[in-house]
Design a protein around this motif. Structure first.
Motif, PDB file in Angstrom:
ATOM      1  N   GLY A 130      58.962 -42.513  49.720  1.00  0.00           N
ATOM      2  CA  GLY A 130      58.015 -42.083  50.737  1.00  0.00           C
ATOM      3  C   GLY A 130      56.675 -42.781  50.706  1.00  0.00           C
ATOM      4  N   LEU A 131      56.647 -44.043  50.280  1.00  0.00           N
ATOM      5  CA  LEU A 131      55.394 -44.797  50.233  1.00  0.00           C
ATOM      6  C   LEU A 131      55.384 -45.835  51.359  1.00  0.00           C
ATOM      7  CD1 LEU A 131      54.551 -45.437  46.465  1.00  0.00           C
ATOM      8  CD2 LEU A 131      53.436 -43.883  48.064  1.00  0.00           C
ATOM      9  N   ALA A 132      55.036 -45.374  52.541  1.00  0.00           N
ATOM     10  CA  ALA A 132      55.030 -46.265  53.701  1.00  0.00           C
ATOM     11  C   ALA A 132      53.927 -47.307  53.620  1.00  0.00           C
ATOM     12  CB  ALA A 132      54.875 -45.431  54.970  1.00  0.00           C
ATOM     13  N   GLN A 133      52.990 -47.115  52.693  1.00  0.00           N
ATOM     14  CA  GLN A 133      51.895 -48.095  52.561  1.00  0.00           C
ATOM     15  C   GLN A 133      52.390 -49.448  52.059  1.00  0.00           C
ATOM     16  OE1 GLN A 133      52.079 -45.077  51.075  1.00  0.00           O
ATOM     17  NE2 GLN A 133      50.063 -44.087  50.912  1.00  0.00           N
ATOM     18  N   PHE A 134      53.543 -49.434  51.369  1.00  0.00           N
ATOM     19  CA  PHE A 134      54.078 -50.664  50.800  1.00  0.00           C
ATOM     20  C   PHE A 134      55.274 -51.172  51.594  1.00  0.00           C
ATOM     21  CE2 PHE A 134      51.977 -48.885  47.033  1.00  0.00           C
ATOM     22  CZ  PHE A 134      51.353 -49.995  46.511  1.00  0.00           C
ATOM     23  N   VAL A 135      55.408 -52.494  51.640  1.00  0.00           N
ATOM     24  CA  VAL A 135      56.610 -53.112  52.201  1.00  0.00           C
ATOM     25  C   VAL A 135      57.218 -54.006  51.133  1.00  0.00           C
ATOM     26  CG1 VAL A 135      55.788 -53.061  54.581  1.00  0.00           C
ATOM     27  CG2 VAL A 135      55.305 -55.064  53.156  1.00  0.00           C
ATOM     28  N   GLU A 136      58.519 -54.159  51.171  1.00  0.00           N
ATOM     29  CA  GLU A 136      59.203 -55.062  50.248  1.00  0.00           C
ATOM     30  C   GLU A 136      58.874 -56.507  50.636  1.00  0.00           C
ATOM     31  OE1 GLU A 136      63.354 -52.941  49.254  1.00  0.00           O
ATOM     32  OE2 GLU A 136      62.833 -53.054  51.385  1.00  0.00           O
ATOM     33  N   ASN A 137      58.561 -57.306  49.629  1.00  0.00           N
ATOM     34  CA  ASN A 137      58.087 -58.666  49.901  1.00  0.00           C
ATOM     35  C   ASN A 137      58.675 -59.632  48.878  1.00  0.00           C
ATOM     36  OD1 ASN A 137      56.152 -60.576  51.236  1.00  0.00           O
ATOM     37  ND2 ASN A 137      55.277 -60.626  49.174  1.00  0.00           N
ATOM     38  N   PRO A 138      59.925 -60.050  49.057  1.00  0.00           N
ATOM     39  CA  PRO A 138      60.532 -60.994  48.110  1.00  0.00           C
ATOM     40  C   PRO A 138      59.802 -62.338  48.127  1.00  0.00           C
ATOM     41  CG  PRO A 138      62.185 -59.997  49.557  1.00  0.00           C
ATOM     42  CD  PRO A 138      60.846 -59.689  50.143  1.00  0.00           C
ATOM     43  N   ILE A 139      59.597 -62.905  46.944  1.00  0.00           N
ATOM     44  CA  ILE A 139      58.935 -64.209  46.823  1.00  0.00           C
ATOM     45  C   ILE A 139      59.877 -65.178  46.116  1.00  0.00           C
ATOM     46  CG2 ILE A 139      57.029 -65.481  45.752  1.00  0.00           C
ATOM     47  CD1 ILE A 139      55.305 -63.001  46.045  1.00  0.00           C
ATOM     48  N   LYS A 140      60.123 -66.302  46.747  1.00  0.00           N
ATOM     49  CA  LYS A 140      61.001 -67.309  46.143  1.00  0.00           C
ATOM     50  C   LYS A 140      60.224 -68.120  45.110  1.00  0.00           C
ATOM     51  CE  LYS A 140      64.352 -67.923  49.872  1.00  0.00           C
ATOM     52  NZ  LYS A 140      65.443 -67.372  49.032  1.00  0.00           N
ATOM     53  N   THR A 141      60.823 -68.302  43.948  1.00  0.00           N
ATOM     54  CA  THR A 141      60.266 -69.166  42.918  1.00  0.00           C
ATOM     55  C   THR A 141      61.142 -70.410  42.825  1.00  0.00           C
ATOM     56  OG1 THR A 141      61.556 -68.288  41.057  1.00  0.00           O
ATOM     57  CG2 THR A 141      59.562 -67.075  41.692  1.00  0.00           C
ATOM     58  N   LYS A 142      60.846 -71.271  41.878  1.00  0.00           N
ATOM     59  CA  LYS A 142      61.618 -72.506  41.769  1.00  0.00           C
ATOM     60  C   LYS A 142      63.059 -72.255  41.339  1.00  0.00           C
ATOM     61  CE  LYS A 142      60.302 -73.558  36.981  1.00  0.00           C
ATOM     62  NZ  LYS A 142      59.663 -74.544  36.068  1.00  0.00           N
ATOM     63  N   ASP A 143      63.317 -71.103  40.707  1.00  0.00           N
ATOM     64  CA  ASP A 143      64.662 -70.857  40.193  1.00  0.00           C
ATOM     65  C   ASP A 143      65.208 -69.473  40.498  1.00  0.00           C
ATOM     66  OD1 ASP A 143      62.952 -69.457  38.578  1.00  0.00           O
ATOM     67  OD2 ASP A 143      63.878 -70.055  36.692  1.00  0.00           O
TER      68      ASP A 143
ATOM     69  N   ALA B  70      66.757 -59.957  39.515  1.00  0.00           N
ATOM     70  CA  ALA B  70      67.655 -60.619  38.573  1.00  0.00           C
ATOM     71  C   ALA B  70      66.878 -61.445  37.560  1.00  0.00           C
ATOM     72  CB  ALA B  70      68.631 -61.522  39.332  1.00  0.00           C
ATOM     73  N   GLY B  71      67.535 -61.697  36.432  1.00  0.00           N
ATOM     74  CA  GLY B  71      66.957 -62.581  35.431  1.00  0.00           C
ATOM     75  C   GLY B  71      66.566 -61.871  34.163  1.00  0.00           C
ATOM     76  N   LYS B  72      65.952 -62.619  33.265  1.00  0.00           N
ATOM     77  CA  LYS B  72      65.548 -62.110  31.963  1.00  0.00           C
ATOM     78  C   LYS B  72      64.071 -62.369  31.763  1.00  0.00           C
ATOM     79  CE  LYS B  72      66.731 -62.377  27.040  1.00  0.00           C
ATOM     80  NZ  LYS B  72      67.589 -63.039  26.022  1.00  0.00           N
ATOM     81  N   LEU B  73      63.362 -61.345  31.340  1.00  0.00           N
ATOM     82  CA  LEU B  73      61.919 -61.454  31.181  1.00  0.00           C
ATOM     83  C   LEU B  73      61.546 -62.133  29.875  1.00  0.00           C
ATOM     84  CD1 LEU B  73      59.129 -60.755  32.323  1.00  0.00           C
ATOM     85  CD2 LEU B  73      59.271 -58.551  31.153  1.00  0.00           C
TER      86      LEU B  73
END
Length: 283
Positions: free
Chosen positions: A53-66, A122-125
């Motif tokens: 219920g947080l309409a203030q935020f939108v999903e925003n995927p960011i592409k990186t090099k990998d 996805a991925g490992k931190l």
């Protein structure tokens, strides 16, 4: 008999020594293998802003090099600094987002970067990957038209924020409940030999020396997870002439963030350092 007794003692010594070496190697190897599981505790099931219920935020995927990292974005007043937020070592963005709404209400843009392996990303931190992804998040805000960007970290996120300051020209840093370095933290926890095998040292005590912009550090005096003396260390080492340390009496590691006792300090700090319009204290 004396000669044989000496040989037996020598043999016993070497066997004991070999046993100790084997146990030590197994311990060190095990510690090296499991350290990421001890440090990073992700909630891997993704929860979207709409699901809580947080309409203030939108999903925003960011592409990186990998890869592609998920971020949550709330646009704000471009005359104010944008806030780039990094959360702690547990959970995911959905756990922390509700506690950032007071800043949205005051017109600040928020970008929450998700770590790899957390919240469906996805991925490992790792330290290197976190700094790399943070730079992509910073670049997104710059391209979106925000001329000033402040990195805001909580717990582990403080180390990511400080690390980012070595990669990008941040205009300010906010650190809530930081550790000075992971090396010092494992010393505090008295984990034998852990410092010898640390893969992610998060050496904020080194990185912060070169930071010369406004800095705010907040820590609870009853923090049992990360002692507030870590904040004292970072404050003393920081290269900024515009630095402020706030020790909040009786607050613990989670409560200093969750109870939002940090919010008034942060809003006042913004007003003092970035000449923001008068803030409405009722929020």
């Amino acid at each position: 008999m004396g000669k044989w007794s000496g040989k037996m003692k020598k043999r016993y010594f070497y066997r004991t020594f070999a046993f100790v070496v084997i146990i030590y190697c197994l311990y060190i190897g095990g510690l090296y293998a499991i350290q990421d599981h001890l440090l990073f505790k992700p909630d891997k099931t993704y929860v979207s802003p709409s699901m809580i219920g947080l309409a203030q935020f939108v999903e925003n995927p960011i592409k990186t090099k990998d890869s592609t990292i998920m971020t949550w974005y709330s646009a704000g007043d471009k005359s104010k600094p944008a806030i780039l937020f990094f959360h702690g070592n547990k959970g995911q963005n959905s756990v922390y987002a509700p506690f950032l709404t007071p800043f949205i209400m005051q017109g600040y843009a928020i970008l929450m970067m998700e770590y790899r392996g957390f919240g469906g990303t996805a991925g490992k931190l790792s330290e290197e990957v976190a700094f790399q992804d943070a730079a992509y998040a910073f670049d997104f805000l710059k391209k979106s038209g925000y001329t000033q960007i402040v990195a805001y970290g909580y717990s582990l996120g403080c180390a990511v924020a400080v690390g980012l300051s070595t990669e990008r020209p941040l205009d300010g840093l906010i650190l809530t409940a930081p550790f000075s370095s992971m090396t010092q933290e494992v010393k505090d926890k008295k984990v034998p030999f852990a410092g010898l095998v640390l893969k992610n040292k998060f050496s904020s005590d080194d990185y912060i020396k070169g930071f010369a912009k406004p800095l705010l550090i907040i820590h609870g005096t009853d923090d049992k997870l990360i002692d507030y003396r870590h904040s004292l260390t970072l404050f003393e080492l920081a290269g900024s002439d515009e630095k402020q340390l706030v020790l909040v009496d009786k607050e613990t590691h989670p409560s200093v963030f969750v109870r939002q006792v940090n919010v008034p300090f942060i809003l006042t700090w913004f007003e003092q350092n970035f000449q923001s319009p008068q803030l409405d204290a009722s929020h």
